[in-house]
Structures are given as C-alpha cells and as structure tokens.
Design a protein around this motif. Sequence first.
Motif, PDB file in Angstrom:
ATOM      1  N   UNK A 159      66.665  12.955 -35.266  1.00  0.00           N
ATOM      2  CA  UNK A 159      67.250  13.228 -33.968  1.00  0.00           C
ATOM      3  C   UNK A 159      66.150  13.784 -33.072  1.00  0.00           C
ATOM      4  N   UNK A 160      66.006  13.195 -31.908  1.00  0.00           N
ATOM      5  CA  UNK A 160      65.050  13.634 -30.907  1.00  0.00           C
ATOM      6  C   UNK A 160      65.854  14.220 -29.761  1.00  0.00           C
ATOM      7  N   UNK A 161      65.582  15.481 -29.416  1.00  0.00           N
ATOM      8  CA  UNK A 161      66.320  16.165 -28.359  1.00  0.00           C
ATOM      9  C   UNK A 161      65.317  16.666 -27.320  1.00  0.00           C
ATOM     10  N   UNK A 162      65.430  16.172 -26.094  1.00  0.00           N
ATOM     11  CA  UNK A 162      64.567  16.632 -25.012  1.00  0.00           C
ATOM     12  C   UNK A 162      64.931  18.065 -24.665  1.00  0.00           C
ATOM     13  N   UNK A 163      63.938  18.945 -24.620  1.00  0.00           N
ATOM     14  CA  UNK A 163      64.168  20.366 -24.333  1.00  0.00           C
ATOM     15  C   UNK A 163      63.496  20.793 -23.038  1.00  0.00           C
ATOM     16  N   UNK A 164      62.963  19.860 -22.281  1.00  0.00           N
ATOM     17  CA  UNK A 164      62.143  20.192 -21.120  1.00  0.00           C
ATOM     18  C   UNK A 164      62.839  20.222 -19.777  1.00  0.00           C
ATOM     19  N   UNK A 165      64.157  20.240 -19.740  1.00  0.00           N
ATOM     20  CA  UNK A 165      64.862  20.310 -18.459  1.00  0.00           C
ATOM     21  C   UNK A 165      64.755  21.736 -17.915  1.00  0.00           C
ATOM     22  N   UNK A 166      64.096  21.894 -16.782  1.00  0.00           N
ATOM     23  CA  UNK A 166      63.938  23.206 -16.153  1.00  0.00           C
ATOM     24  C   UNK A 166      65.093  23.521 -15.198  1.00  0.00           C
ATOM     25  N   UNK A 167      66.106  22.673 -15.178  1.00  0.00           N
ATOM     26  CA  UNK A 167      67.258  22.904 -14.317  1.00  0.00           C
ATOM     27  C   UNK A 167      67.475  21.805 -13.288  1.00  0.00           C
ATOM     28  N   UNK A 168      66.448  20.991 -13.067  1.00  0.00           N
ATOM     29  CA  UNK A 168      66.560  19.894 -12.093  1.00  0.00           C
ATOM     30  C   UNK A 168      66.493  18.529 -12.763  1.00  0.00           C
ATOM     31  N   UNK A 169      66.415  18.506 -14.087  1.00  0.00           N
ATOM     32  CA  UNK A 169      66.267  17.228 -14.772  1.00  0.00           C
ATOM     33  C   UNK A 169      64.968  16.551 -14.369  1.00  0.00           C
ATOM     34  N   UNK A 170      65.023  15.262 -14.186  1.00  0.00           N
ATOM     35  CA  UNK A 170      63.825  14.495 -13.822  1.00  0.00           C
ATOM     36  C   UNK A 170      63.793  14.201 -12.328  1.00  0.00           C
ATOM     37  N   UNK A 171      64.207  15.166 -11.527  1.00  0.00           N
ATOM     38  CA  UNK A 171      64.233  15.002 -10.069  1.00  0.00           C
ATOM     39  C   UNK A 171      62.864  14.581  -9.538  1.00  0.00           C
ATOM     40  N   UNK A 172      61.817  15.113 -10.088  1.00  0.00           N
ATOM     41  CA  UNK A 172      60.458  14.742  -9.713  1.00  0.00           C
ATOM     42  C   UNK A 172      59.576  14.718 -10.946  1.00  0.00           C
ATOM     43  N   UNK A 173      58.431  14.056 -10.844  1.00  0.00           N
ATOM     44  CA  UNK A 173      57.535  13.901 -11.988  1.00  0.00           C
ATOM     45  C   UNK A 173      57.089  15.247 -12.544  1.00  0.00           C
ATOM     46  N   UNK A 174      56.900  16.229 -11.704  1.00  0.00           N
ATOM     47  CA  UNK A 174      56.434  17.544 -12.152  1.00  0.00           C
ATOM     48  C   UNK A 174      57.570  18.560 -12.294  1.00  0.00           C
TER      49      UNK A 174
END
Length: 170
Positions: free
Chosen positions: A15-30
């Motif tokens: 299982x691969x779980x993305x943990x990098x959402x800072x609250x805006x998802x992928x709204x922008x590349x950075x």
Amino acid sequence: MTNTVPAKQHEYTSEIVWTGNRGEGTKGYRSYDRTWDLAAPGKAVVHCSNDPLLGGDPTLYNPEDMLLSALSACHMLWYLHLAANAGIVVHSYRDQPVGLGETERSGAGRFLEATLRPAIELAAGSDVARADALHHEIHQYCFIARSVAFPVTYAATYSEHAASEGADHA
C-alpha cells in the motif's frame, strides 16, 4: 518437446499512501510534499519521498533507492542459496551497489545500469573461483534481475574468514 506445465504465479501486495498534502493538495507544483508511506500487511511502515533531484527529502528512501536495494537483496539471497548448495561457506556478505541513471530534458528518467559490489567473507580454503562463478548463475533465478530492463553487473571482492580461538570444529 515443450514444457506444458504452467509457471507458478505469485501475487505481491503493498500500500502506497501519499502523506505530502500540506492542506491545499496539488493546487500548485510547490504546494505539496513528495512524501509517502510504504505499507504491507504485518510489516513496518517505511516513510519515503521522491528522489532529491526532483524535490524529495534526501533523508528518506525513494523509489530508485528501493529498486537498487531490491536488486541487491535478491542477488544476495540467491548467492547465499547457491553457495550453500555448492558447499561454499559464506560468513558475511555486504553490498554497496551503484545504479547509474539518466534524466532527459523532458524530466523522464531511467536506470542505465547497476553494478553490485558485494564484499564476501568466505571460509578459509574456499574455492574463490567457484564462489565468484556463482554470480553468473543468479540471473537465471533472481526475480528482480530478470524483471529489469537494464544491465546488471557485479564486482565482488572476497576475503577469508579468520577462525576465532576456541571455535567449534565439527
């Protein structure tokens, strides 16, 4: 006459779980981190990231690290198996593999090659030539090596195990 017995198939899961959402998802590349967790039933979670060249955390494993490590581990396990079958006693095995990759201008990347560099400690009096020849047999069996689309070579070094005083000699 061809072999009509079907190959035995195996299923592997994780299982691969993305943990990098800072609250805006992928709204922008950075706006997000390239971190993720690897999990499998009954096993410890491994915290991972992207390759540092692509903005990942250099303190965490990335997919390229894991591919190279899987290749090395598969080779090691088959080496130990074949050595045991050949009567060659291995006392220690340590590998520091090197993978060479390239990244195209488009950002697409790939491995060009991998070199396994095991340092192997053999029992005193071992047939080093036979021990070295085992590496050539592994590519017939290693699941990972048989699955990659780049050459895998090896540059093994050997040393002799120093018998300790008072060791059992059965």
